[in-house]
Motif scaffolding. Structure first.
Motif, PDB file in Angstrom:
ATOM      1  N   GLY A   6       0.852  -1.147  -0.076  1.00 41.35           N
ATOM      2  CA  GLY A   6       0.000  -0.072  -0.196  1.00 41.35           C
ATOM      3  C   GLY A   6       0.625   1.201  -0.076  1.00 41.35           C
ATOM      4  N   ARG A   7       1.988   1.400   0.884  1.00 42.27           N
ATOM      5  CA  ARG A   7       2.792   2.298   0.879  1.00 42.27           C
ATOM      6  C   ARG A   7       3.427   2.613  -0.536  1.00 42.27           C
ATOM      7  NH1 ARG A   7       4.744   0.378   5.770  1.00 42.27           N
ATOM      8  NH2 ARG A   7       6.746  -0.281   4.964  1.00 42.27           N
ATOM      9  N   ARG A   8       3.881   1.635  -1.064  1.00 44.35           N
ATOM     10  CA  ARG A   8       4.443   1.671  -2.640  1.00 44.35           C
ATOM     11  C   ARG A   8       3.638   2.178  -3.572  1.00 44.35           C
ATOM     12  NH1 ARG A   8       9.746   1.733  -3.014  1.00 44.35           N
ATOM     13  NH2 ARG A   8       9.544   0.953  -5.113  1.00 44.35           N
ATOM     14  N   LEU A   9       2.228   1.683  -3.500  1.00 39.74           N
ATOM     15  CA  LEU A   9       1.250   2.244  -4.188  1.00 39.74           C
ATOM     16  C   LEU A   9       0.828   3.826  -4.206  1.00 39.74           C
ATOM     17  CD1 LEU A   9      -0.909   1.684  -6.575  1.00 39.74           C
ATOM     18  CD2 LEU A   9      -2.430   0.851  -4.856  1.00 39.74           C
ATOM     19  N   LEU A  10       0.763   4.141  -2.943  1.00 37.55           N
ATOM     20  CA  LEU A  10       0.320   5.577  -2.762  1.00 37.55           C
ATOM     21  C   LEU A  10       1.927   6.472  -3.127  1.00 37.55           C
ATOM     22  CD1 LEU A  10      -0.979   5.405   0.797  1.00 37.55           C
ATOM     23  CD2 LEU A  10      -2.233   6.059  -1.390  1.00 37.55           C
ATOM     24  N   ALA A  11       2.999   5.940  -3.131  1.00 39.44           N
ATOM     25  CA  ALA A  11       4.012   6.759  -3.489  1.00 39.44           C
ATOM     26  C   ALA A  11       4.120   6.861  -4.976  1.00 39.44           C
ATOM     27  CB  ALA A  11       5.734   5.898  -3.092  1.00 39.44           C
ATOM     28  N   ALA A  12       3.404   5.698  -5.583  1.00 40.54           N
ATOM     29  CA  ALA A  12       3.675   5.788  -7.071  1.00 40.54           C
ATOM     30  C   ALA A  12       2.535   6.738  -7.745  1.00 40.54           C
ATOM     31  CB  ALA A  12       3.587   4.169  -7.621  1.00 40.54           C
ATOM     32  N   ILE A  13       1.501   6.935  -7.253  1.00 39.15           N
ATOM     33  CA  ILE A  13       0.384   7.656  -7.604  1.00 39.15           C
ATOM     34  C   ILE A  13       0.692   9.171  -8.085  1.00 39.15           C
ATOM     35  CG2 ILE A  13      -1.758   8.916  -6.814  1.00 39.15           C
ATOM     36  CD1 ILE A  13      -2.528   6.142  -5.251  1.00 39.15           C
ATOM     37  N   PRO A  14       1.645   9.765  -7.498  1.00 40.49           N
ATOM     38  CA  PRO A  14       1.839  10.867  -8.007  1.00 40.49           C
ATOM     39  C   PRO A  14       2.548  11.167  -9.386  1.00 40.49           C
ATOM     40  CG  PRO A  14       2.608  10.974  -5.610  1.00 40.49           C
ATOM     41  CD  PRO A  14       2.122   9.734  -6.232  1.00 40.49           C
ATOM     42  N   LEU A  15       3.155   9.932  -9.764  1.00 39.70           N
ATOM     43  CA  LEU A  15       3.435   9.861 -11.201  1.00 39.70           C
ATOM     44  C   LEU A  15       2.510   9.842 -12.160  1.00 39.70           C
ATOM     45  CD1 LEU A  15       6.114   6.937 -10.897  1.00 39.70           C
ATOM     46  CD2 LEU A  15       6.688   9.173 -11.247  1.00 39.70           C
ATOM     47  N   PHE A  17       0.193  12.020 -12.291  1.00 36.21           N
ATOM     48  CA  PHE A  17       0.087  13.507 -12.705  1.00 36.21           C
ATOM     49  C   PHE A  17       1.301  14.067 -13.001  1.00 36.21           C
ATOM     50  CE2 PHE A  17      -2.834  11.948  -9.212  1.00 36.21           C
ATOM     51  CZ  PHE A  17      -4.009  11.990 -10.007  1.00 36.21           C
ATOM     52  N   VAL A  18       2.306  13.607 -12.621  1.00 32.11           N
ATOM     53  CA  VAL A  18       3.556  14.347 -12.844  1.00 32.11           C
ATOM     54  C   VAL A  18       3.764  14.149 -14.405  1.00 32.11           C
ATOM     55  CG1 VAL A  18       6.106  14.783 -12.647  1.00 32.11           C
ATOM     56  CG2 VAL A  18       4.208  14.299 -10.557  1.00 32.11           C
ATOM     57  N   VAL A  19       3.899  12.873 -14.960  1.00 31.39           N
ATOM     58  CA  VAL A  19       4.263  12.682 -16.076  1.00 31.39           C
ATOM     59  C   VAL A  19       3.527  13.341 -17.211  1.00 31.39           C
ATOM     60  CG1 VAL A  19       4.525  10.583 -17.768  1.00 31.39           C
ATOM     61  CG2 VAL A  19       5.290  10.475 -15.550  1.00 31.39           C
ATOM     62  N   PRO A  20       2.117  13.413 -17.150  1.00 29.95           N
ATOM     63  CA  PRO A  20       1.209  13.993 -18.166  1.00 29.95           C
ATOM     64  C   PRO A  20       1.369  15.244 -18.099  1.00 29.95           C
ATOM     65  CG  PRO A  20      -0.208  12.353 -17.044  1.00 29.95           C
ATOM     66  CD  PRO A  20       1.023  12.468 -16.361  1.00 29.95           C
ATOM     67  N   LEU A  21       1.894  16.236 -17.039  1.00 34.41           N
ATOM     68  CA  LEU A  21       2.381  17.423 -17.039  1.00 34.41           C
ATOM     69  C   LEU A  21       3.360  17.694 -17.818  1.00 34.41           C
ATOM     70  CD1 LEU A  21       1.942  20.256 -15.662  1.00 34.41           C
ATOM     71  CD2 LEU A  21       3.248  19.724 -13.815  1.00 34.41           C
ATOM     72  N   THR A 291       0.334   4.271 -15.974  1.00 38.38           N
ATOM     73  CA  THR A 291      -0.269   3.147 -15.207  1.00 38.38           C
ATOM     74  C   THR A 291       0.097   1.636 -15.210  1.00 38.38           C
ATOM     75  OG1 THR A 291      -2.290   4.734 -15.519  1.00 38.38           O
ATOM     76  CG2 THR A 291      -2.861   2.308 -14.672  1.00 38.38           C
ATOM     77  N   ILE A 292       0.504   1.056 -16.600  1.00 39.12           N
ATOM     78  CA  ILE A 292       1.091  -0.254 -16.325  1.00 39.12           C
ATOM     79  C   ILE A 292       2.348  -0.266 -15.880  1.00 39.12           C
ATOM     80  CG2 ILE A 292       1.947  -1.709 -18.208  1.00 39.12           C
ATOM     81  CD1 ILE A 292      -1.071  -1.652 -18.303  1.00 39.12           C
ATOM     82  N   VAL A 293       3.024   0.486 -16.010  1.00 41.03           N
ATOM     83  CA  VAL A 293       4.611   0.552 -15.129  1.00 41.03           C
ATOM     84  C   VAL A 293       4.273   0.516 -13.672  1.00 41.03           C
ATOM     85  CG1 VAL A 293       6.806   1.898 -14.797  1.00 41.03           C
ATOM     86  CG2 VAL A 293       5.914   1.543 -17.448  1.00 41.03           C
ATOM     87  N   VAL A 294       3.566   1.677 -13.350  1.00 42.19           N
ATOM     88  CA  VAL A 294       3.032   1.530 -11.855  1.00 42.19           C
ATOM     89  C   VAL A 294       2.640   0.155 -11.399  1.00 42.19           C
ATOM     90  CG1 VAL A 294       1.852   2.564  -9.921  1.00 42.19           C
ATOM     91  CG2 VAL A 294       2.946   4.060 -11.628  1.00 42.19           C
TER      92      VAL A 294
END
Length: 313
Positions: A6-15, A17-21, A291-294
């Motif tokens: 769960g911690r790893r998933l939460l840490a990856a969620i910002p990606l 939003f950042v990558v499309p930006l 999303t696939i990479v995450v």
């Protein structure tokens, strides 16, 4: 273990939003105007300006990004500038091709890489070991697109063993589906296969020098028993870590391979979107790939916890 995942998933969620930006910013810096492309031949300034207003292209980049994020949260990825199809429909229709290609390439890479590494370890220091290391080193230097052209020329055009282009869905039968994926899958999986070979061979070499392995050999166990029962699980730890990066590598390489084999996948869609400045489709592709990479990295982290007791504790 679930808390760790769960911690790893939460840490990856910002990606997500950042990558499309970053893609938004790069599109803004790139030359060309989508409105001019959509206006057709000999567009008038009034026509171009009307299209820009309709697509909100005159708005600041940050505002367009925030509007896009709001639509994504509601499940709307937008509509293609070029085909008037929804991005979700377009990506869904072509998703199966890319996922099938990535799956075949990764299976080929893991099976071939693990097999070669184990054979080299069982024949450590001999000619087989040197041949495997030489093959893996050469494979890393071979460009995937060149290898794909060679495979198509020899096995599709020359020997006519496999189709030279196209894709058949799994619903048409297992062999038609697999036959269209073998050559592009091998071309795409050669580099990760070589990396798995070198990584696992090196890890096995280090594990084989540890005290508990030397003790097992001293008790008279065969080398095969020592490798498979006592060394392989610990040697897989660094390989599991690397596999997440290899999936991203294969996804990136699928763009070129899909163009070579004329496969209607997401890579080909991304190339067409870049050429036509189809921003919604390009952003949808980036979001899907991220999303696939995450998700793959999350699976790798869970697998890593299985092989490494320190993570579970």
């Amino acid at each position: 273990m679930l808390r760790y995942a769960g911690r790893r998933l939460l840490a990856a969620i910002p990606l997500l939003f950042v990558v499309p930006l970053l893609v938004f910013a790069l599109i803004e810096l790139a030359p060309g105007d989508p409105a001019v492309i959509l206006a057709g031949d000999e567009p008038t300034p009034e026509r171009v300006e009307a299209i820009r207003e309709e697509l909100n292209l005159n708005d600041p980049v940050l505002l367009r990004y925030l509007m896009w994020i709001g639509d994504v949260v509601r499940g709307d990825l937008g509509t293609s500038f070029l085909s008037d199809q929804t991005v979700t429909e377009l990506l869904t229709r072509r998703m199966a091709t890319t996922l099938s290609l990535v799956l075949v390439a990764m299976i080929f890479a893991i099976v071939l890489g693990a097999t070669l590494a184990l054979v080299a370890t069982l024949r450590s220091g001999g000619i087989v070991d040197r041949i495997v290391n030489g093959f893996a080193s050469i494979s890393i230097a071979i460009p995937g697109f060149w290898f794909g052209l060679v495979l198509a020329s020899v096995f599709a055009v020359g020997l006519q063993m496999f189709p030279a282009f196209g894709y058949q869905p799994l619903s048409d039968g297992f062999w038609p589906w697999l036959s269209h994926l073998i050559l592009p899958g091998i071309a795409l999986g050669l580099l990760p296969a070589a990396e798995v070979t070198l990584q696992l061979r090196s890890a096995l070499g280090q594990v084989m020098k540890t005290d508990y392995v030397l003790n097992a050999e001293a008790r008279g166990l065969s080398r095969a028993s020592v490798v498979f029962k006592h060394s392989l699980k610990n040697a897989c730890i660094p390989v599991i870590t690397v596999l997440g990066f290899r999936v991203a590598e294969v996804l990136a390489g699928s763009v070129t391979i899909e163009m070579i084999y004329n496969m209607p996948g997401l890579g080909r869609t991304a190339v067409e979107a870049v050429q036509g400045r189809d921003v919604p489709v390009l952003l949808g592709f980036v979001l899907f790939s991220t999303t696939i990479v995450v998700l793959v990295n999350l699976i790798v982290d869970i697998s890593y916890g299985y092989f490494n007791p320190k993570v579970r504790s």
